[in-house]
Scaffold this motif. Sequence first.
Motif, PDB file in Angstrom:
ATOM      1  N   THR A 165       0.849  -1.189   0.000  1.00 24.55           N
ATOM      2  CA  THR A 165       0.000   0.000   0.000  1.00 24.55           C
ATOM      3  C   THR A 165       0.887   1.242   0.000  1.00 24.55           C
ATOM      4  OG1 THR A 165      -1.596  -1.210   1.362  1.00 24.55           O
ATOM      5  CG2 THR A 165      -1.915   1.163   1.169  1.00 24.55           C
ATOM      6  N   VAL A 166       0.561   2.170  -0.873  1.00 25.71           N
ATOM      7  CA  VAL A 166       1.294   3.434  -0.920  1.00 25.71           C
ATOM      8  C   VAL A 166       0.327   4.554  -0.551  1.00 25.71           C
ATOM      9  CG1 VAL A 166       2.585   5.041  -2.368  1.00 25.71           C
ATOM     10  CG2 VAL A 166       2.858   2.589  -2.705  1.00 25.71           C
ATOM     11  N   LEU A 167       0.644   5.270   0.502  1.00 25.92           N
ATOM     12  CA  LEU A 167      -0.179   6.386   0.953  1.00 25.92           C
ATOM     13  C   LEU A 167       0.590   7.672   0.680  1.00 25.92           C
ATOM     14  CD1 LEU A 167      -1.132   4.874   4.438  1.00 25.92           C
ATOM     15  CD2 LEU A 167      -2.320   4.597   2.261  1.00 25.92           C
ATOM     16  N   SER A 172      -1.296  20.154  -2.103  1.00 26.26           N
ATOM     17  CA  SER A 172      -2.414  20.357  -3.024  1.00 26.26           C
ATOM     18  C   SER A 172      -2.250  19.398  -4.198  1.00 26.26           C
ATOM     19  CB  SER A 172      -2.428  21.798  -3.536  1.00 26.26           C
ATOM     20  OG  SER A 172      -1.382  21.975  -4.478  1.00 26.26           O
ATOM     21  N   PRO A 173      -3.269  19.238  -5.008  1.00 27.66           N
ATOM     22  CA  PRO A 173      -3.124  18.350  -6.166  1.00 27.66           C
ATOM     23  C   PRO A 173      -1.956  18.748  -7.072  1.00 27.66           C
ATOM     24  CG  PRO A 173      -5.435  18.861  -5.801  1.00 27.66           C
ATOM     25  CD  PRO A 173      -4.652  19.729  -4.857  1.00 27.66           C
ATOM     26  N   ALA A 174      -1.686  20.045  -7.163  1.00 29.04           N
ATOM     27  CA  ALA A 174      -0.603  20.507  -8.038  1.00 29.04           C
ATOM     28  C   ALA A 174       0.769  20.123  -7.507  1.00 29.04           C
ATOM     29  CB  ALA A 174      -0.684  22.020  -8.207  1.00 29.04           C
ATOM     30  N   ASP A 175       0.846  19.785  -6.224  1.00 27.80           N
ATOM     31  CA  ASP A 175       2.136  19.452  -5.615  1.00 27.80           C
ATOM     32  C   ASP A 175       2.419  17.960  -5.600  1.00 27.80           C
ATOM     33  OD1 ASP A 175       2.947  22.123  -4.812  1.00 27.80           O
ATOM     34  OD2 ASP A 175       1.232  22.044  -3.462  1.00 27.80           O
ATOM     35  N   LEU A 176       1.521  17.154  -6.135  1.00 26.92           N
ATOM     36  CA  LEU A 176       1.749  15.702  -6.140  1.00 26.92           C
ATOM     37  C   LEU A 176       2.853  15.333  -7.126  1.00 26.92           C
ATOM     38  CD1 LEU A 176      -1.985  14.564  -6.071  1.00 26.92           C
ATOM     39  CD2 LEU A 176      -0.272  13.979  -4.331  1.00 26.92           C
ATOM     40  N   LEU A 177       3.709  14.438  -6.705  1.00 26.66           N
ATOM     41  CA  LEU A 177       4.809  13.984  -7.566  1.00 26.66           C
ATOM     42  C   LEU A 177       4.446  12.694  -8.297  1.00 26.66           C
ATOM     43  CD1 LEU A 177       7.940  14.349  -5.230  1.00 26.66           C
ATOM     44  CD2 LEU A 177       6.972  16.026  -6.797  1.00 26.66           C
ATOM     45  N   PHE A 178       5.075  12.501  -9.432  1.00 29.31           N
ATOM     46  CA  PHE A 178       5.033  11.239 -10.179  1.00 29.31           C
ATOM     47  C   PHE A 178       3.600  10.782 -10.495  1.00 29.31           C
ATOM     48  CE2 PHE A 178       8.705  10.499  -7.044  1.00 29.31           C
ATOM     49  CZ  PHE A 178       9.595  11.222  -7.816  1.00 29.31           C
ATOM     50  N   THR A 179       2.690  11.734 -10.674  1.00 31.39           N
ATOM     51  CA  THR A 179       1.287  11.366 -10.874  1.00 31.39           C
ATOM     52  C   THR A 179       1.079  10.487 -12.102  1.00 31.39           C
ATOM     53  OG1 THR A 179       1.025  13.497 -11.957  1.00 31.39           O
ATOM     54  CG2 THR A 179       0.284  13.355  -9.688  1.00 31.39           C
ATOM     55  N   TRP A 185       1.457   1.793 -11.088  1.00 32.32           N
ATOM     56  CA  TRP A 185       1.649   1.168  -9.784  1.00 32.32           C
ATOM     57  C   TRP A 185       0.400   0.370  -9.394  1.00 32.32           C
ATOM     58  CZ3 TRP A 185       3.780   6.045  -6.731  1.00 32.32           C
ATOM     59  CH2 TRP A 185       5.003   6.437  -7.304  1.00 32.32           C
ATOM     60  N   THR A 186      -0.753   0.985  -9.646  1.00 34.61           N
ATOM     61  CA  THR A 186      -2.012   0.300  -9.312  1.00 34.61           C
ATOM     62  C   THR A 186      -2.162  -0.967 -10.144  1.00 34.61           C
ATOM     63  OG1 THR A 186      -3.023   2.431  -8.759  1.00 34.61           O
ATOM     64  CG2 THR A 186      -4.523   0.591  -9.165  1.00 34.61           C
ATOM     65  N   ALA A 187      -1.862  -0.841 -11.434  1.00 28.59           N
ATOM     66  CA  ALA A 187      -1.967  -2.009 -12.320  1.00 28.59           C
ATOM     67  C   ALA A 187      -0.998  -3.107 -11.892  1.00 28.59           C
ATOM     68  CB  ALA A 187      -1.690  -1.593 -13.768  1.00 28.59           C
ATOM     69  N   GLY A 188       0.076  -2.711 -11.237  1.00 30.19           N
ATOM     70  CA  GLY A 188       1.065  -3.671 -10.770  1.00 30.19           C
ATOM     71  C   GLY A 188       0.720  -4.316  -9.444  1.00 30.19           C
ATOM     72  N   GLY A 189      -0.472  -4.037  -8.941  1.00 35.92           N
ATOM     73  CA  GLY A 189      -0.917  -4.709  -7.714  1.00 35.92           C
ATOM     74  C   GLY A 189      -0.663  -3.915  -6.446  1.00 35.92           C
ATOM     75  N   ILE A 190      -0.450  -2.624  -6.596  1.00 33.12           N
ATOM     76  CA  ILE A 190      -0.226  -1.778  -5.418  1.00 33.12           C
ATOM     77  C   ILE A 190      -1.477  -0.939  -5.160  1.00 33.12           C
ATOM     78  CG2 ILE A 190       1.125   0.158  -4.524  1.00 33.12           C
ATOM     79  CD1 ILE A 190       3.546  -0.933  -5.954  1.00 33.12           C
ATOM     80  N   ASP A 191      -1.862  -0.881  -3.903  1.00 32.61           N
ATOM     81  CA  ASP A 191      -2.997  -0.059  -3.493  1.00 32.61           C
ATOM     82  C   ASP A 191      -2.470   1.358  -3.255  1.00 32.61           C
ATOM     83  OD1 ASP A 191      -5.194   1.122  -2.363  1.00 32.61           O
ATOM     84  OD2 ASP A 191      -5.304  -0.184  -0.600  1.00 32.61           O
ATOM     85  N   VAL A 192      -2.790   2.260  -4.174  1.00 28.31           N
ATOM     86  CA  VAL A 192      -2.285   3.629  -4.090  1.00 28.31           C
ATOM     87  C   VAL A 192      -3.402   4.539  -3.580  1.00 28.31           C
ATOM     88  CG1 VAL A 192      -1.263   5.554  -5.359  1.00 28.31           C
ATOM     89  CG2 VAL A 192      -0.722   3.202  -6.025  1.00 28.31           C
ATOM     90  N   ARG A 193      -3.137   5.231  -2.485  1.00 26.99           N
ATOM     91  CA  ARG A 193      -4.126   6.150  -1.926  1.00 26.99           C
ATOM     92  C   ARG A 193      -3.486   7.531  -1.799  1.00 26.99           C
ATOM     93  NH1 ARG A 193      -6.845   2.527   2.969  1.00 26.99           N
ATOM     94  NH2 ARG A 193      -6.835   0.553   1.828  1.00 26.99           N
ATOM     95  N   VAL A 194      -4.246   8.518  -2.218  1.00 28.83           N
ATOM     96  CA  VAL A 194      -3.701   9.877  -2.298  1.00 28.83           C
ATOM     97  C   VAL A 194      -4.591  10.826  -1.511  1.00 28.83           C
ATOM     98  CG1 VAL A 194      -3.135  11.769  -3.866  1.00 28.83           C
ATOM     99  CG2 VAL A 194      -2.728   9.406  -4.582  1.00 28.83           C
ATOM    100  N   THR A 195      -3.949  11.756  -0.807  1.00 25.99           N
ATOM    101  CA  THR A 195      -4.723  12.792  -0.130  1.00 25.99           C
ATOM    102  C   THR A 195      -3.980  14.116  -0.228  1.00 25.99           C
ATOM    103  OG1 THR A 195      -5.845  13.415   1.928  1.00 25.99           O
ATOM    104  CG2 THR A 195      -3.685  12.379   2.150  1.00 25.99           C
ATOM    105  N   VAL A 207      -9.317  14.516   0.761  1.00 26.72           N
ATOM    106  CA  VAL A 207      -8.741  15.703   1.401  1.00 26.72           C
ATOM    107  C   VAL A 207      -8.614  15.411   2.884  1.00 26.72           C
ATOM    108  CG1 VAL A 207      -9.028  18.162   1.896  1.00 26.72           C
ATOM    109  CG2 VAL A 207      -9.797  17.245  -0.292  1.00 26.72           C
ATOM    110  N   GLY A 208      -7.410  15.550   3.400  1.00 23.46           N
ATOM    111  CA  GLY A 208      -7.181  15.310   4.824  1.00 23.46           C
ATOM    112  C   GLY A 208      -5.755  14.863   5.047  1.00 23.46           C
ATOM    113  N   LEU A 209      -5.414  14.695   6.302  1.00 26.47           N
ATOM    114  CA  LEU A 209      -4.062  14.251   6.646  1.00 26.47           C
ATOM    115  C   LEU A 209      -3.797  12.861   6.094  1.00 26.47           C
ATOM    116  CD1 LEU A 209      -3.222  15.025  10.377  1.00 26.47           C
ATOM    117  CD2 LEU A 209      -2.341  16.101   8.314  1.00 26.47           C
ATOM    118  N   VAL A 210      -2.540  12.573   5.845  1.00 27.31           N
ATOM    119  CA  VAL A 210      -2.193  11.273   5.288  1.00 27.31           C
ATOM    120  C   VAL A 210      -2.556  10.139   6.269  1.00 27.31           C
ATOM    121  CG1 VAL A 210       0.210  11.170   6.111  1.00 27.31           C
ATOM    122  CG2 VAL A 210      -0.398  10.108   3.927  1.00 27.31           C
ATOM    123  N   THR A 211      -2.561  10.447   7.559  1.00 25.04           N
ATOM    124  CA  THR A 211      -2.901   9.405   8.538  1.00 25.04           C
ATOM    125  C   THR A 211      -4.368   8.981   8.440  1.00 25.04           C
ATOM    126  OG1 THR A 211      -3.205  11.164  10.159  1.00 25.04           O
ATOM    127  CG2 THR A 211      -1.117   9.987  10.228  1.00 25.04           C
TER     128      THR A 211
END
Lengths: 298, 156
Positions: A165-167, A172-179, A185-195, A207-211
């Motif tokens: 799992t990758v959290l 902000s959305p504009a600051d996300l890396l490697f989008t 990654w998801t297709a490769g079997g990784i659960d990707v969650r973004v906030t 929207v919220g803290l990564v925790t």
Amino acid sequence: MTTVPSMAPSMAPSMAPSMAPSMAPSMAPSMVPQPYQVTARHEECPDTVTLALVPLREQIPTPRPGQFSMVYAFGVGEVPISVSGRVGTTGLLHTLRAVGAVTRALHAARPGDVLGLRGPFGTGWAVPAPERADLVIVAGGIGLAPLRPVIYHALGERGRYRSVTVLIGARSPADLLFTGEYARWTAGGIDVRVTVDRAHSGWTGHVGLVTTLFTGVVTDPGRTVAFTCGPEVMMRLSARDLADRGVPPTAIQLSLERNMRCGIALCGHCQLGPVLVCRDGPVIDYDRGEPLLSVREL
Amino acid sequence: MTTTLQLLTEHPFLTGLPPRWIDRLAGSVRRIGYPAGHRIFHEGAPAEHFWLIHSGRVALDIHVPGRGDVLIETLLPGTVLGWSWLFPPYRWHFGAVAADLTHTVQFDAAGVIQLCDDDPEFGFVLMHRFMGVLIDRLQATRVRLLDLYSYPKVDS
């Protein structure tokens, strides 16, 4: 591991944590930056770029996931930058954010420019993790860069792990890396969650803290291995939350960030309590890192 | 099919409550699914319910003139939606929209308050749990105010 002929065997990165002051004479080669050429530059977001660097002469030893290089903008200065991937067999990717004079100079580098590289330095992430482990990778902001090699490792050995799992948290959305890679990654079997902390009107994600993404991630604390990198407060909250969910502190790794200068535990700029981050870190487990996270700046 | 009682028992918010209290709560609930985009409540409307989210996602928003409905936070499965029913003026401070197809158990606030009044021990435990949720959200909001991801200047 690739070893540069001119570099003494004792400088192999795997020995970095045990480097003692008595090794000073053999450290000389790693104080000399090797010239690397920028072969590609990708803007991740307005203040962050990924540079592909290929050696012009000797290559530095192949870094392990989590290690960093000292990247030199000639005539300006040198800063520690985590390795975010590799290019071919000899090149490296470094992702950096422009926050000061040196990183602004590096950010401005274009294909064809030559930078200096020393390293790799420091400890790396403990991969491969035990078989059938649940990997939880928690990244905040540019902290995703040093974790990307762990993600690549997990993709390459997905069958080794029970879950991955990758959290990802960002301002902000504009600051996300490697989008552009999340779908792969998801297709490769990784659960990707973004906030994100703040959303624009078109954002349909979380929207919220990564925790807040932790719900349901830790199903078997005893087999969970966590990797976290980002702002220290975020790592502190994430590590504490994971520990509260039963994950052993020795199975929670975090990447410390301090003002590293020499990279070889000589200058003391990166001292954090009893630790010299450039040598004993940046990756350290929470068992050892918890008290350090409350050490105030020197 | 999962029964409502099972849903309540398995939800993190109610985990560990004695079965007799879960049984009592079950008398004030109904299961509701919301399609993506459905507005569950509007900011300023009377707050008469709360929800346990079982699946999907709920977005909390507030209308800002010139910017439209600004997304404040999203709530995921395992969390609670709504606490404005607890305190005056009993009106929603924010709006809520189902961001995905969302399955919930909806509680009737008046019925739950009556249960709390009838059994202060139950009321204390329930309020204690709500306080936990409120504190978690308050702490999270404070941390977000730090703007953690704005990078410190390290080389100058």
